[in-house]
Design a protein around this motif. Structure first.
Motif, mmCIF file in Angstrom:
data_model
loop_
_atom_site.group_PDB
_atom_site.id
_atom_site.type_symbol
_atom_site.label_atom_id
_atom_site.label_comp_id
_atom_site.label_asym_id
_atom_site.label_seq_id
_atom_site.Cartn_x
_atom_site.Cartn_y
_atom_site.Cartn_z
ATOM 1 N N CYS A 193 0.856 -1.183 0.000
ATOM 2 C CA CYS A 193 0.000 0.000 0.000
ATOM 3 C C CYS A 193 0.894 1.236 0.000
ATOM 4 O O CYS A 193 1.689 1.421 0.918
ATOM 5 C CB CYS A 193 -0.906 -0.022 1.232
ATOM 6 S SG CYS A 193 -2.018 1.385 1.376
ATOM 7 N N ASP A 247 -1.805 3.612 -11.058
ATOM 8 C CA ASP A 247 -1.915 4.547 -9.946
ATOM 9 C C ASP A 247 -0.983 5.741 -10.102
ATOM 10 O O ASP A 247 -1.130 6.732 -9.389
ATOM 11 C CB ASP A 247 -1.627 3.843 -8.608
ATOM 12 C CG ASP A 247 -0.231 3.243 -8.562
ATOM 13 O OD1 ASP A 247 -0.107 2.053 -8.897
ATOM 14 O OD2 ASP A 247 0.732 3.954 -8.211
ATOM 15 N N GLU A 252 0.266 -1.376 -9.064
ATOM 16 C CA GLU A 252 0.638 -1.962 -7.767
ATOM 17 C C GLU A 252 2.092 -1.634 -7.410
ATOM 18 O O GLU A 252 2.817 -2.473 -6.879
ATOM 19 C CB GLU A 252 0.434 -3.495 -7.786
ATOM 20 C CG GLU A 252 -0.916 -3.965 -8.287
ATOM 21 C CD GLU A 252 -2.075 -3.626 -7.366
ATOM 22 O OE1 GLU A 252 -1.839 -3.217 -6.200
ATOM 23 O OE2 GLU A 252 -3.244 -3.747 -7.783
ATOM 24 N N GLU A 277 -5.983 4.054 -6.730
ATOM 25 C CA GLU A 277 -4.958 3.015 -6.637
ATOM 26 C C GLU A 277 -5.090 2.002 -7.775
ATOM 27 O O GLU A 277 -4.097 1.528 -8.338
ATOM 28 C CB GLU A 277 -5.092 2.276 -5.306
ATOM 29 C CG GLU A 277 -4.743 3.128 -4.107
ATOM 30 C CD GLU A 277 -4.879 2.350 -2.815
ATOM 31 O OE1 GLU A 277 -3.841 2.054 -2.203
ATOM 32 O OE2 GLU A 277 -6.022 2.045 -2.427
#
Lengths: 368, 384
Positions: free
Chosen positions: A44, A189, A227, B238
């Motif tokens: 994360c 992202d 990711e 994300e």
């Protein structure tokens, strides 16, 4: 999931080093080329200054700023103790109160005042653990390869879109906005994206106000992150019919790139690949341009998790290993035609570099 | 509001000499030199990086896109910039600053050493009194490099951030104009995000549209946050993920020529929830003026709705806008000439939330509303 594997790897390294605890700190400033410690072990990416602590039992604690972002981290690492805090320095000190042998990572990326406060809060003192974190970050995982492949598909989709819509009269930043949207829609992202068009470019930077015109050579880097895994697609396109010189020089660089890729096998030193590419350009009469400010590197790894093998330069003697994912790009200013981008994102397999792209690099022509 | 910093700031930034002509920066440099006079400084080093560059941008207009830059400012004489990154890219930085001298960071010594030597010669002393702006963001390795080059340890340098922050909180007329221009575009972007949701788009679609529109209209940077769960939690983008509620809560921050603005947007909320937020914001605006304590504004945010609680996302009620979005602490006071975002957010018993904001320019006895973002009620509550 990759983060669990990386955390396991770090736990193993801690045991080998007889550590009571390991902590890593992440800044809110995301560096393209270095691993982000909290991202490495949790999967994360933190928004604010954040930290993790792994204790001697291997238990993971995570400190998150801003405090309101705590739920996102809890979803990412449901087995960890996650706290939203206003300040990480004091909280780290509390978590490490009883630890004696501690290693730390990420401190050099923090503002010096914050780093000083953390050092003061960690009473036992701590040794540098950046190499240990890098080792854990760079383990080969199936998820990482899958993320890289998805990122490449996003990059290629965006590039195909650019070829379809770029036209004289468009500003560079209009193109960039369109591609930004495509890359986001694909699930990236983040995206390190540079787009410029000119008759004779000296370098490459973010898209600006320049209006594209017939004859412009467009240099494009699309570098999505999926990711936390970035991949880079370096491409060159020309608006209108390319000159014979441009065709020839592009082909030279393409052959240089292929030569670099052919040499990229497990066990080969990175410097050998850079030397090979430089030699090819020297043979073609461009030896004087194989240095700053005419080029920077012949390729590079990409953070924010795994960053090996680092920059592809003549000074990097790291050996390539199976599973490494990076870009080989002999991008270069040539006095004849200006700056050109050529290269491929590759994965090092047992047999050598495997390009991740479906469509190999070529000099693309728009609207001729 | 903290948002996810991208690896490179990729929007439009340049030296707009129509909005910020040369004399604007001459006047700002006068301020810097007054500061140096007050602190008895021989010279001032100003640091900025891709994430935090308020002091550097204020004085030089340069806003690094990644990595960092330093300005070396003597009491008298030319300002010099040292910019981290490949030398081949230096000319791109040149286009965004009035400073004539730019050098790549790997040649720091060639700038910092003679700079320090000149200061010593002028001051007639070996030990310099040096100031540091942007101190709270400097990395140790940069500090070490500079200290080595100027031949003086950095530990004794004077941190001038607090003084410079005070000066920068009250925006200059041209800065106010820049922020007003930004807010006008932001209002359009916020409206667009609502339209996307009204047309059936997801929250992620709405913020994507906001990002694209901002980049198309020349934003320097745009950041978004949004909720996938009816406003309960707010997150950055994300990956593509399912969303569980038609209630939209989003945050958009837009930067133009270095200046940040923000807006909190809610859409499709229950009419009573929307009204709660509207009432809270109205109470805050009514008392906002120079000298108002942030804690006073925070206390006005309690909801009259039974069971509603403050949203953690808006725990900080007030943010100063300008070259930085700076969340204010309870003990801070609003300053005349400052532009602030007043924020409200509530979570309701039915597990949805509403957020909103008003941007005000504070005067001595009142606050002028520059941008209102009230939650929009859903068209037909019965469809929920």
């Amino acid at each position: 999931m990759s983060a669990i594997e990386r955390l396991q790897a770090l736990r193993g390294l801690m045991r080998d080093a007889n550590l009571d605890a390991f902590f890593g700190v992440s800044t809110s400033y995301h560096n393209f080329l270095d691993p982000d410690p909290v991202l490495v072990v949790t999967g994360c990416k933190p928004m604010g200054q954040s930290a993790f602590v792994v204790d001697v039992q291997g238990r993971l604690s995570v400190l998150v700023t801003p405090a309101w972002d705590v739920e996102r981290m809890r979803r990412a690492v449901p087995g960890a103790s996650v706290q939203g805090v206003d300040d990480i320095a004091d909280a780290i000190g509390t978590l490490l109160e009883s630890a004696k042998h501690i290693a730390m990572a990420g401190m050099s990326n923090l503002p010096y005042q914050v780093a000083a406060r953390i050092r003061a809060a960690v009473k036992a003192g701590a040794t540098e653990g950046d190499e240990m974190l890098r080792a854990a970050a760079n383990i080969v995982t199936a998820d990482r390869r899958a993320a890289a492949e998805r990122a490449v598909r996003i990059a290629e989709t965006a590039y195909e879109h650019l070829l379809a819509i770029a036209r004289p009269g468009m500003r560079e930043r209009e193109l960039a906005a369109e591609l930004h949207d495509i890359v986001r829609a694909g699930g990236a992202d983040d995206n390190f994206m540079l787009i410029n068009g000119s008759l004779h470019g000296r370098g490459i930077t973010v898209a600006g106000d320049r209006i594209l015109e017939c004859g412009d050579v467009m240099v494009i880097e699309i570098t999505p992150s999926v990711e936390g895994q970035f991949v880079q697609l370096p491409r060159t396109a020309v608006l209108g019919k390319p000159s014979a010189q441009l065709v020839a020089d592009f082909e030279l660089l393409r052959q240089v790139s292929l030569r670099g890729m052919a040499a990229a096998k497990p066990g080969t030193q990175v410097s050998e690949i850079a030397n090979l590419m430089n030699a090819a350009l020297t043979d073609a009469g461009y030896g004087d341009y194989c240095r700053a400010p005419y080029m920077r590197v012949r390729g590079h790894g990409m953070g924010n998790i795994a960053n090996q093998p680092g920059d592809v330069t003549t000074a990097n003697h790291r050996e390539l290993e199976e599973g490494m994912i990076f870009v080989i790009h002999p991008e270069q200013y040539l006095p004849t035609v200006g700056y050109l981008l050529v290269g491929e994102p590759v994965r090092i397999a047992a047999e050598g570099a495997v390009p991740l792209t479906a469509r190999p690099v070529q000099l693309d022509v728009i609207g001729a | 509001m903290q948002t996810m910093h991208p690896v490179i700031v990729s929007g439009r930034h340049f030296l707009d000499t129509a909005l910020f002509p040369g004399d604007e920066f001459e006047d700002r440099m006068l301020q810097a030199r007054e500061l140096m006079e007050i602190h008895g400084l021989d010279g001032l080093v100003v640091y900025g990086n891709g994430e935090h560059s308020a002091a550097l941008t204020y004085l030089t207009n340069l806003a690094p896109r990644m990595r960092w830059a330093l300005a070396f400012i003597p009491r008298q004489g030319e300002v010099e910039l040292v910019v981290a990154g490949p030398e081949r890219d230096l000319h791109f930085s040149r286009a965004s600053t009035w400073v004539k001298s730019l050098t790549a960071y790997d040649k720091l010594d060639q700038v910092a050493r003679p700079w320090a030597d000149t200061l010593r010669a002028v001051g007639g002393q070996g030990r310099l009194r040096l100031g540091l702006a942007g101190a709270r963001h400097v990395r140790q390795h940069v500090l070490n490099d500079v200290a080595r080059s100027v031949g003086q340890e950095a530990g004794a340098w004077i941190d001038v951030d607090a003084d410079l922050d005070r000066r920068m909180e009250c925006l200059r007329p041209r800065e106010v104009r820049a922020v007003r221009s930004n807010l006008a575009r932001l209002a359009t972007i916020a409206k667009l995000s609502r339209e996307v949701v009204s047309a059936g788009g997801k929250a992620a679609d709405a913020v994507r549209a906001a990002e694209k529109a901002s980049l198309l209209d020349g934003a320097h940077d745009v950041r978004t946050l949004f909720s996938r769960d009816g406003g309960l939690t707010i997150q950055p983008f994300e990956r593509v993920e399912p969303e569980s509620s038609p209630v939209f809560a989003g945050y958009i921050a837009r930067r133009e020529l270095g200046y940040w603005t923000e807006v909190l947007v809610s859409h499709n909320v229950a009419p009573t929830h929307a009204q709660e937020i509207i009432d809270v914001l109205a109470r805050m605006v009514a008392v906002a003026k120079a000298g108002t304590l942030v804690s006073e504004l925070e206390q006005l945010r309690s909801s009259r709705a039974a069971g509603a609680k403050q949203h953690s996302f808006t725990a900080r009620a007030v943010a100063q806008l300008g070259l930085v979005i700076q969340e204010k602490k309870p003990g801070d006071k609003l300053q005349a000439g400052g532009i602030y975002s007043l924020r409200a957010g509530l979570i309701f018993p039915n597990q949805t939330a509403a957020i909103g904001s008003v941007v005000v320019l504070v005067h001595d006895t009142s606050a002028e509303v520059l941008l209102e973002s009230h939650p929009a009620a859903m068209a037909n509550p019965n469809t929920r």
